[in-house]
Design a protein around this motif. Structure first.
Motif, PDB file in Angstrom:
ATOM      1  N   ILE A 227      -3.148   2.143   7.866  1.00 48.22           N
ATOM      2  CA  ILE A 227      -3.517   1.206   7.665  1.00 48.22           C
ATOM      3  C   ILE A 227      -4.213   0.236   8.261  1.00 48.22           C
ATOM      4  CG2 ILE A 227      -1.738  -0.807   7.207  1.00 48.22           C
ATOM      5  CD1 ILE A 227       0.789   1.153   7.620  1.00 48.22           C
ATOM      6  N   VAL A 228      -4.892  -0.545   7.224  1.00 45.18           N
ATOM      7  CA  VAL A 228      -6.140  -1.273   6.854  1.00 45.18           C
ATOM      8  C   VAL A 228      -5.347  -3.230   6.839  1.00 45.18           C
ATOM      9  CG1 VAL A 228      -8.469  -2.381   6.357  1.00 45.18           C
ATOM     10  CG2 VAL A 228      -7.448  -0.504   6.971  1.00 45.18           C
ATOM     11  N   THR A 229      -4.988  -3.833   7.435  1.00 45.80           N
ATOM     12  CA  THR A 229      -5.034  -5.231   7.275  1.00 45.80           C
ATOM     13  C   THR A 229      -5.489  -6.680   6.792  1.00 45.80           C
ATOM     14  OG1 THR A 229      -4.287  -6.387   8.998  1.00 45.80           O
ATOM     15  CG2 THR A 229      -2.090  -4.920   7.330  1.00 45.80           C
ATOM     16  N   THR A 230      -5.975  -7.456   6.410  1.00 43.90           N
ATOM     17  CA  THR A 230      -6.485  -8.423   6.580  1.00 43.90           C
ATOM     18  C   THR A 230      -5.736  -9.362   6.338  1.00 43.90           C
ATOM     19  OG1 THR A 230      -9.223  -9.700   6.462  1.00 43.90           O
ATOM     20  CG2 THR A 230      -7.807  -8.728   4.395  1.00 43.90           C
ATOM     21  N   GLY A 231      -6.032 -10.977   7.176  1.00 39.97           N
ATOM     22  CA  GLY A 231      -5.277 -12.298   6.855  1.00 39.97           C
ATOM     23  C   GLY A 231      -5.968 -13.221   7.443  1.00 39.97           C
TER      24      GLY A 231
ATOM     25  N   ILE B 171      -3.839  -5.634   2.257  1.00 41.72           N
ATOM     26  CA  ILE B 171      -3.397  -3.989   2.693  1.00 41.72           C
ATOM     27  C   ILE B 171      -4.188  -2.998   2.211  1.00 41.72           C
ATOM     28  CG2 ILE B 171      -1.119  -3.558   1.576  1.00 41.72           C
ATOM     29  CD1 ILE B 171       0.053  -2.800   4.701  1.00 41.72           C
ATOM     30  N   CYS B 172      -4.565  -2.334   2.335  1.00 48.30           N
ATOM     31  CA  CYS B 172      -4.622  -0.611   2.170  1.00 48.30           C
ATOM     32  C   CYS B 172      -3.926   0.136   2.396  1.00 48.30           C
ATOM     33  CB  CYS B 172      -6.885  -0.347   1.351  1.00 48.30           C
ATOM     34  SG  CYS B 172      -7.544  -0.632   2.769  1.00 48.30           S
ATOM     35  N   ALA B 173      -4.209   1.630   2.738  1.00 48.42           N
ATOM     36  CA  ALA B 173      -4.413   2.695   3.049  1.00 48.42           C
ATOM     37  C   ALA B 173      -5.276   3.966   3.315  1.00 48.42           C
ATOM     38  CB  ALA B 173      -3.231   3.585   3.135  1.00 48.42           C
ATOM     39  N   LEU B 174      -5.575   4.146   4.721  1.00 47.79           N
ATOM     40  CA  LEU B 174      -6.840   5.208   4.463  1.00 47.79           C
ATOM     41  C   LEU B 174      -6.345   6.316   4.168  1.00 47.79           C
ATOM     42  CD1 LEU B 174      -8.605   3.835   8.120  1.00 47.79           C
ATOM     43  CD2 LEU B 174      -8.948   3.312   5.437  1.00 47.79           C
TER      44      LEU B 174
ATOM     45  N   ALA C 142       1.168  -1.457  -0.209  1.00 43.13           N
ATOM     46  CA  ALA C 142      -0.085   0.075   0.397  1.00 43.13           C
ATOM     47  C   ALA C 142       0.800   1.549   0.210  1.00 43.13           C
ATOM     48  CB  ALA C 142      -1.063  -0.313   1.099  1.00 43.13           C
ATOM     49  N   ALA C 143       0.777   2.271  -0.733  1.00 42.72           N
ATOM     50  CA  ALA C 143       1.445   3.432  -0.640  1.00 42.72           C
ATOM     51  C   ALA C 143       0.725   4.443   0.450  1.00 42.72           C
ATOM     52  CB  ALA C 143       1.341   3.982  -1.950  1.00 42.72           C
TER      53      ALA C 143
ATOM     54  N   SER D 147      -8.104  -5.633  10.431  1.00 43.05           N
ATOM     55  CA  SER D 147      -7.102  -4.554  11.625  1.00 43.05           C
ATOM     56  C   SER D 147      -6.863  -3.835  10.897  1.00 43.05           C
ATOM     57  CB  SER D 147      -5.960  -5.346  12.582  1.00 43.05           C
ATOM     58  OG  SER D 147      -6.726  -6.576  12.677  1.00 43.05           O
ATOM     59  N   VAL D 148      -6.840  -1.686  11.978  1.00 47.10           N
ATOM     60  CA  VAL D 148      -7.372  -1.065  11.828  1.00 47.10           C
ATOM     61  C   VAL D 148      -5.788  -0.683  12.101  1.00 47.10           C
ATOM     62  CG1 VAL D 148      -7.907   1.696  11.690  1.00 47.10           C
ATOM     63  CG2 VAL D 148      -9.560  -0.347  10.573  1.00 47.10           C
TER      64      VAL D 148
END
Length: 305
Positions: free
Chosen positions: A160-164, A152-155, A113-114, A175-176
């Motif tokens: 940062i938001v992730t999932t696994g 993953i992504c960025a707000l 994620a940038a 998760s944030v």
């Protein structure tokens, strides 16, 4: 008069491709370099480029020694790639050369994620979340997570938001993380299958996709705003204009979702089986009311929205 489900379905606009690029290879990831009007895509270990208007192949780079899992556009016509070979590479798309290799993960790097320039976030099967300065190659921060992280992504605010992997309870959570101190801010639970895609709509709203399910979350209080249906695994989500987003899935469908109020989402447009071989792996907004998709059928298709 209450409309039947079939009548409502008939009102959904059917998308038709306006242009098809025959790529000669099955593609997994797709991003758009707006300044160069170029689509950058990857198959197994190679990065390719195609001109959006002409369909001409612009580049072919043997980029990694194992499967390329993610591509992300960076400022200055650069692209970052990550791979099951555990590396992250920064590519200068003006010259086609590699600028930097980021090493530190010891298992497959699943997604990137940038963040605010010059920072980049990565997640991995090694159960770490890492923040990099991609200009210097330095590892800025590392967070050990409870499980491996798939997406993953960025707000917009930098969080940062992730999932696994599944939690001990068997649910697949989101998760944030606070971008400044790395602390866990919030956990969202609700999916009962692997979450394959994430989309940041705003600082207050997040979309996630799993197998047949799309969920829209309120990040202000962690509540679920909407639950939407999309057949099979949802590989990619893409933000569009005018309060809408697109999703694509394993069975070859793209859906365009719009809303009339905060919680009232509906499918406004769709295409069905327009890619001749099953799954669509990635979609990207071309910013001029067009959407591009890539698939296992060895094609890129450009759609007029």
């Amino acid at each position: 008069m209450i409309e039947s489900e079939d009548e409502l379905r008939d009102e959904i606009q059917q998308l038709e491709p306006m242009r098809i690029v025959n790529t000669g290879t099955s593609l997994n990831r797709l991003v758009f370099l707006a300044d160069k009007n170029e689509l950058i895509a990857s198959d197994n270990m190679t990065i390719f480029g195609w001109n959006v208007e002409t369909g001409e192949k612009t580049r072919e780079i043997r980029a990694h020694t194992n499967f390329i899992s993610s591509l992300v556009v960076l400022p200055g016509n650069r692209v970052a790639s990550c791979s099951a070979d555990t590396s992250i590479k920064i590519w200068n798309m003006e010259t086609g050369s590699i600028e930097r290799v980021l090493t530190g993960h010891n298992k497959c790097v699943n997604a990137l994620a940038a963040l605010t320039e010059p920072y980049l976030a990565s997640c991995s099967n090694d159960s770490t979340l890492k923040i990099w300065n991609y200009e210097t190659g330095h590892l800025i921060a590392e967070k050990i997570t409870r499980t491996w992280q798939l997406r993953i992504c960025a707000l917009p605010n930098g969080d940062i938001v992730t999932t696994g992997n599944a939690s001990p309870s068997g649910t697949f959570g989101i998760s944030v993380w606070n971008a400044y101190d790395g602390q866990l801010k919030m956990e969202l639970a609700g999916h009962d299958d692997v979450i394959f895609s994430l989309l940041a709509v705003s600082n207050e709203e997040l979309v996630s996709g799993s197998s047949g399910k799309i969920r829209v979350w309120n990040l202000g209080d962690g509540s679920l705003r909407a639950q939407l249906e999309h057949e099979n695994i949802i590989y990619s989500l893409e933000l569009l204009s005018n309060n809408s987003f697109a999703s694509c899935s394993h069975e070859g469908t793209i859906k365009i979702w719009s809303r009339s109020s905060v919680n009232d989402w509906h499918c406004a447009k769709t295409c069905k089986e327009q890619h001749s071989k099953c799954y669509i792996k990635s979609i990207v907004n071309l910013n001029n009311n067009q959407l591009a998709s890539c698939s296992s059928d060895k094609s890129i298709k450009i759609w007029k929205l």
